[in-house]
Enzyme design. Structure first.
Site, PDB file in Angstrom:
ATOM      1  N   ASP A 373       0.840  -1.197   0.000  1.00  0.00           N
ATOM      2  CA  ASP A 373       0.000   0.000   0.000  1.00  0.00           C
ATOM      3  C   ASP A 373       0.871   1.241   0.000  1.00  0.00           C
ATOM      4  O   ASP A 373       1.358   1.644   1.059  1.00  0.00           O
ATOM      5  CB  ASP A 373      -0.900  -0.038   1.235  1.00  0.00           C
ATOM      6  N   GLU A 410      -2.535  10.462  -0.441  1.00  0.00           N
ATOM      7  CA  GLU A 410      -3.793   9.708  -0.320  1.00  0.00           C
ATOM      8  C   GLU A 410      -4.013   9.288   1.110  1.00  0.00           C
ATOM      9  O   GLU A 410      -5.120   9.264   1.621  1.00  0.00           O
ATOM     10  CB  GLU A 410      -3.744   8.482  -1.242  1.00  0.00           C
ATOM     11  N   ASP A 438      -5.003   0.564  -5.649  1.00  0.00           N
ATOM     12  CA  ASP A 438      -4.325   1.103  -4.461  1.00  0.00           C
ATOM     13  C   ASP A 438      -3.510  -0.036  -3.849  1.00  0.00           C
ATOM     14  O   ASP A 438      -2.330  -0.196  -4.162  1.00  0.00           O
ATOM     15  CB  ASP A 438      -5.396   1.653  -3.511  1.00  0.00           C
TER      16      ASP A 438
END
Lengths: 718, 718
Positions: A373, A410, A438
């Site tokens: 991530d 993000e 993502d």
């Protein structure tokens, strides 16, 4: 050189691709929805899919995750340069786009707990650490640039209070405490991760008058109860902390100071708001289960209710008796910091449709190393771009303009994407799709979320891509989901509809599709390949973990690069936009019927007649236009514009009650869930709140939107 | 003097009893099923219920549990004398009835585990111990007469082998291991308590070729995961061990050497069998979670399947890799030992029915102190006898003969009751009921199991008895079960039928009703009052635990004494036997229909027509006879005999396949469950084994039994 397994897969793919090429001569190819004749596209698809390279994806990942690269840091900027280089090398018109946004950086974080005699029970956060002598340890854990465990958008604060344990910190959990006579007023609430978005835990705790929130990872949900902890296995070790934003994401995402407008570097301070309502006023911090254990163990008071016991080796209690006092001292450096999106563009060739963008994106910033991530997605996207660059060299040009985006910040609240979307709202009003990835690769199991109009689109594309397990991704996906009810991802999937086909989630929130679909109505998808991902948002989400437990030979990176690329290629080149409004219509009808049952159960007097009629009208119009899409006119530009405008009709310019930034009437992140989608949110949240007046007015807005969308589709149907 | 709360209850009761007395004048009393006129019975009931005394029950309990009193020990004999004294004092014709039965006593028990390098991981069993400095500790834990933790009927043995973890040791668990390629052949199997009877775990392990079995209590099922361990709370502390028999109870109970006949002291050796098939040939021993922890922690090999992880603080693995070796050295002293039932008799007055016995019993022997199991039942029964003795003094005499029984050696395998039942089979063939209580009081929640013909009987009786919580026991029972899906008892309740009324289990096994109902067809019930009972079969099931966590003022003891007494009084005195064959008929029909669905699902071609027709015949006959029971003839003796004979018709003289001792065709303990009942066992176990031939022949036997029972009821109906 490509590892053996990947070479085998490439040859597998070649065999598998033949039917598509072969079928190009036959009328059967008309079955690829959106194309009059799939022949040429099948050739480009095959040419594209030969390029994404597993080994290169692994190299990208290694470079991108070489250093901690928190948004706005110098190391983050280095990754922007790397991505921009690769975009440029592929022939994309590339720019690094900065914004100036509010971010907090921890200066000093202290959490300490004391018993009734003042004896110290713990002091943390303990640095994340695994024993180097065991299973090789972790090479990255001692980097001095690793930020101490903290929550994005927690305020600074110094609070001391008794502790109450509140399970997952859901609304139901806080209600349960209240029903047991346990007040959290002026207490520090200790909650475990899971069930809802962490910002929602803080949102509810604040509403209930708590003074602070500690959020820990319980081994029952995320640790040894699931499987062997890292580095022996892939699961969370005792010291690993889940960092993360506690922004009130369901209120609005993006830079807290600029809802609805872009935080460009030149935006004057006067345009930035002072007290953002999407930020907590009480401090919050994450804890490992190593640090939470002495606190939980010392709590006394009533036994916990059924389902609240975790997997630490003692009986949990609710606390609130004064036996345990926690002191939270959080010093956060809040500042407007520069972040960098990277945007790469390929201009479309069709004058009638080149302004209808296809956008594909992934974020780049990470809490620490971010191997899964988000850089598993960045690595895949760079190989997608590699493949598309190769097509460009072969002379291919897209009909519609393609943009690839590498988003920044993000993690703090979808900031890079939201600011960019807000800046380009006019152009994006007619963008044909946003494709997100993502947490792209944490293991071998494909999963997806999408608006209903793009669910079949994903299934078609995955039927073209070979799986490292054999057969196609689609086949393996369906097979896996049939035999599996558990999910390893942090997204809550309880809302996943039961269907015979490979299941696709609704879009809730927690990644960069949110501004596209929920603010502007750009039809969106989100894809990933999941596994036993036990190091989410910890230091250990690094290259070492990735090559041990996620994708040692990067073949799933390659798979994702291919799927992501086919999404872009098909959406950029389709004759007719392949939106499946029939499925959309059926799903909306089922949402309304479910809401009607819920209202009836709660004895809420509501009139659903007009809404149901409108939904049936929309479903009928969708069926009619589907036939037209299968047999499109020679010039489909007008049809395409109308098709796109139907999704736009689902937006309410006023937004949802209490949260005007969210304008989509069919999907929003739930106010009390965060990650998980609430469908027809205006209606359902009013019913949940037992507010008949609001529910009826939201039904009216929904009715109007459905009629408006039906009008659009009717106008397209011949 | 009675404690304040009890006095309040007595006055509560007085108020509550008035309506019954008052109602005695009105025809409404005809509604008490089995009585022409309830007036006189209501008076006796009231007189009886005033006598059982909470404080006296507490005194009995304290005396009975003053010393460990394992069956056949001198201390066990002392408790027999105490019970016999109380029986005599109440006016019962009392005898102490000895049997000479096979029992094992541990001489030396050693369980030790080693890692691959030969390093010792543990050596046990560790003595059961809680810290005296904390929460008062436990006064009884150091008594030298406490037998080390062992399993009744484990053979002696000295085995050394690798360890495999097999979850609960159910048939499904062993099948799962096999499907994963893990063999337990020649291994020592480590299983956790729960899901099935411990003897069944050993039965299956032996079938799969294991060399030995260790059975431990996992804190997930029985320990800190449930709540605070003793002495802070009522749950199992780390060192506490669940002792218990590993006899193959579903094959037959009682003295292993004398199936079907009584082990009277004068039974010659030649009548005792050499190699009982209800005994394990592989050694088994229980462990605490303190002792199991180092073994489980050291196991490696594959991760455990979903649902196999327990609550110890590490990831569980299946083992079988040679990393852990266990050495079990069990030296058991097997001998024919004397045990003592105490039988107290009150001769019935009705010459026509005095030989139709009403039997009520509870066992007296305990693994250690046995405060809950079984002496909470003994204390309650002594107060029942106290109350009935008082009625005798007031001039009351029962219509039918009443026998109270204090069974011995129940723990090893229902031995005292089974031997007595086998000895008195001829008289018991027409006994009208057996009422059991074993784990009588561990908390405040009434529960019951019964043949369907006595379910309504229990509900009626509990409607007469006041609850310490207010209202009647029936009201509180219904209310509690409505809000509760969990169960605290060691009985598995998954088979509990879903019904609107207060739920009553089917009779499986695990207590002394088994020989009565399942060997001879005596209609039976089993009652208890349950709570958070976390010390089952450990040293800590003692008076100290009881007064802290089960029933500090003994008011539930009083409640159970009253219910037990009313069962006896009503069954002894009813004009018409209050069997409810209508409910029985409905339940049997539902069992057959469920079996039919199961067979269809498994594609087993079976013809259910004749069986269903017979069941419908039986249900119709039951409805007809129910009307007669409500309006009985002046002399009901013949009707009563016929009513009783219908239950007898459910016996198959040949018994069940592979286990001829079990003769009842509707209920048996499951071959692979032990505690839990399997309904229409011959049929269902044949379907489960996919054996159509056996299933069809069992259906034929069931059909014959149902027709026979219907003939009986038809002959009774006017």
């Amino acid at each position: 050189m490509t590892p053996p397994r990947t070479r085998l897969l490439l040859s597998l793919f070649t065999v598998l691709a033949v039917p598509f090429v072969g079928l190009a001569q036959s009328p059967a190819l008309q079955q690829v929805f959106g194309y009059r004749d799939f022949t040429q596209q099948a050739k480009w698809d095959a040419a594209f899919m030969a390029i994404p390279d597993a080994k290169l994806a692994g190299e990208h990942l290694k470079i991108l995750t070489a250093e901690p690269h928190w948004a706005s840091s110098p190391e983050d900027y280095k990754t922007a340069l790397y991505v921009a280089d690769k975009f440029k090398a592929a022939g994309l018109e590339t720019s690094i786009v900065p914004y100036k946004v509010l971010l907090n950086k921890p200066v000093s974080i202290l959490i300490e707990a004391f018993d009734a005699d003042g004896k110290k029970l713990m002091s943390g956060p303990t640095p994340e650490h695994v024993d180097p002598a065991k299973y090789g340890g972790d090479p990255g854990q001692n980097d001095p640039r690793i930020l101490t465990a903290f929550n994005g958008f927690s305020p600074s604060g110094d609070v001391t209070a008794q502790v109450v344990y509140a399970n997952y910190g859901t609304l139901a959990d806080f209600k349960k405490l209240a029903s047991l006579g346990i007040s959290v007023k002026d207490k520090i609430v200790l909650v475990r991760y899971g069930e809802n978005f962490r910002g929602v835990k803080v949102y509810i705790a604040q509403q209930y008058g708590a003074k602070g929130v500690l959020i820990y990872s319980d081994p029952a949900d995320d640790g040894y109860f699931r499987g062997d902890p890292y580095p022996k296995g892939p699961y969370r070790p005792a010291s690993a902390v889940q960092r993360g934003s506690v922004q009130f994401l369901p209120i609005y995402p993006g830079d807290p100071e600029t809802p609805g407008i872009a935080s460009t570097p030149d935006l004057p301070d006067s345009q930035r708001i002072k007290n953002p309502v999407d930020l907590s006023t009480i401090p919050a911090n994450p804890l490992s289960y190593k640090d939470a254990k002495p606190i939980l163990k010392a709590l006394d008071g009533p036994d916990v209710p059924d389902g609240w016991q975790g997997a630490l080796p003692f009986t949990y209690h609710l606390g609130g008796t004064g036996k345990v006092t926690v002191h939270m001292h959080l010093q956060q450096d809040y500042a407007r910091r520069t972040i960098w999106n990277v945007i790469g563009k390929i201009e479309g060739t069709d004058p009638a449709e080149r302004n209808d963008w296809v956008v594909a994106g992934n974020h780049r910033d990470a809490w620490v190393y971010g191997a899964v991530d988000p850089n598993s997605g960045t690595a895949a996207m760079l190989e997608t771009v590699h493949g598309i660059g190769d097509l460009l060299k072969q002379g291919w040009r897209p009909r519609r303009t393609i943009l690839f985006a590498s988003w920044d910040a993000e993690e703090e609240g979808l900031i890079g994407s939201t600011e960019w979307v807000e800046q380009h709202a006019a152009e994006l009003n007619h963008a044909v799709a946003y494709f997100n990835t993502d947490v792209s690769v944490s293991g071998p199991n494909f999963s997806a979320a999408a608006v209903p109009s793009l669910k079949q689109f994903i299934r078609e594309i995955t039927s073209e891509v070979p799986s490292p397990k054999g057969g196609t991704v689609y086949d393996q996906w369906k097979k896996h989901e049939e035999g599996n009810t558990e999910t390893a991802n942090h997204r809550d999937k309880s809302s996943k509809e039961k269907e015979d086909d490979a299941p696709i989630d609704n879009l809730g929130s927690g990644s960069d599709y949110t501004p596209f679909i929920q603010h502007l109505g750009v039809p969106s998808t989100d894809i990933g390949s999941e596994g036993r991902y036990g190091v989410y948002h910890s230091t250990f989400d690094d290259y070492n973990w990735f090559i041990k437990f996620a994708d040692p030979t990067f073949v799933y990176e390659q798979e994702m690069a291919r799927i992501f690329g086919l999404e872009v290629l098909h959406m950029a080149d389709a004759d007719v936009l392949p939106y499946d409004y029939q499925t959309y219509g059926k799903e909306i009808l089922s949402y309304i019927e479910a809401a009607q049952r819920h209202a009836a159960k709660d004895n809420l007097k509501l009139d659903f007649t007009a809404t149901l009629t409108a939904a049936q009208r929309f479903a009928a119009a969708a069926a009619a236009v589907h036939t037209d899409q299968a047999n499109p006119p020679a010039d489909a530009a007008a049809l395409n514009r109308t098709l796109r405008s139907a999704e736009e009709a689902f937006l309410n310019p006023e937004g949802l009650p209490h949260r005007p930034w969210y304008k989509h009437l069919i999907y929003a992140p739930g106010e009390y869930t965060g990650y998980e989608a609430v469908v027809i949110p205006g209606v359902n949240e009013a019913i949940e709140a037992n507010d008949a007046t609001r529910a009826q007015s939201q039904l009216a807005a929904l009715t109007e939107a459905l009629n408006h969308a039906a009008d659009k589709l009717d106008s397209a149907a011949k």
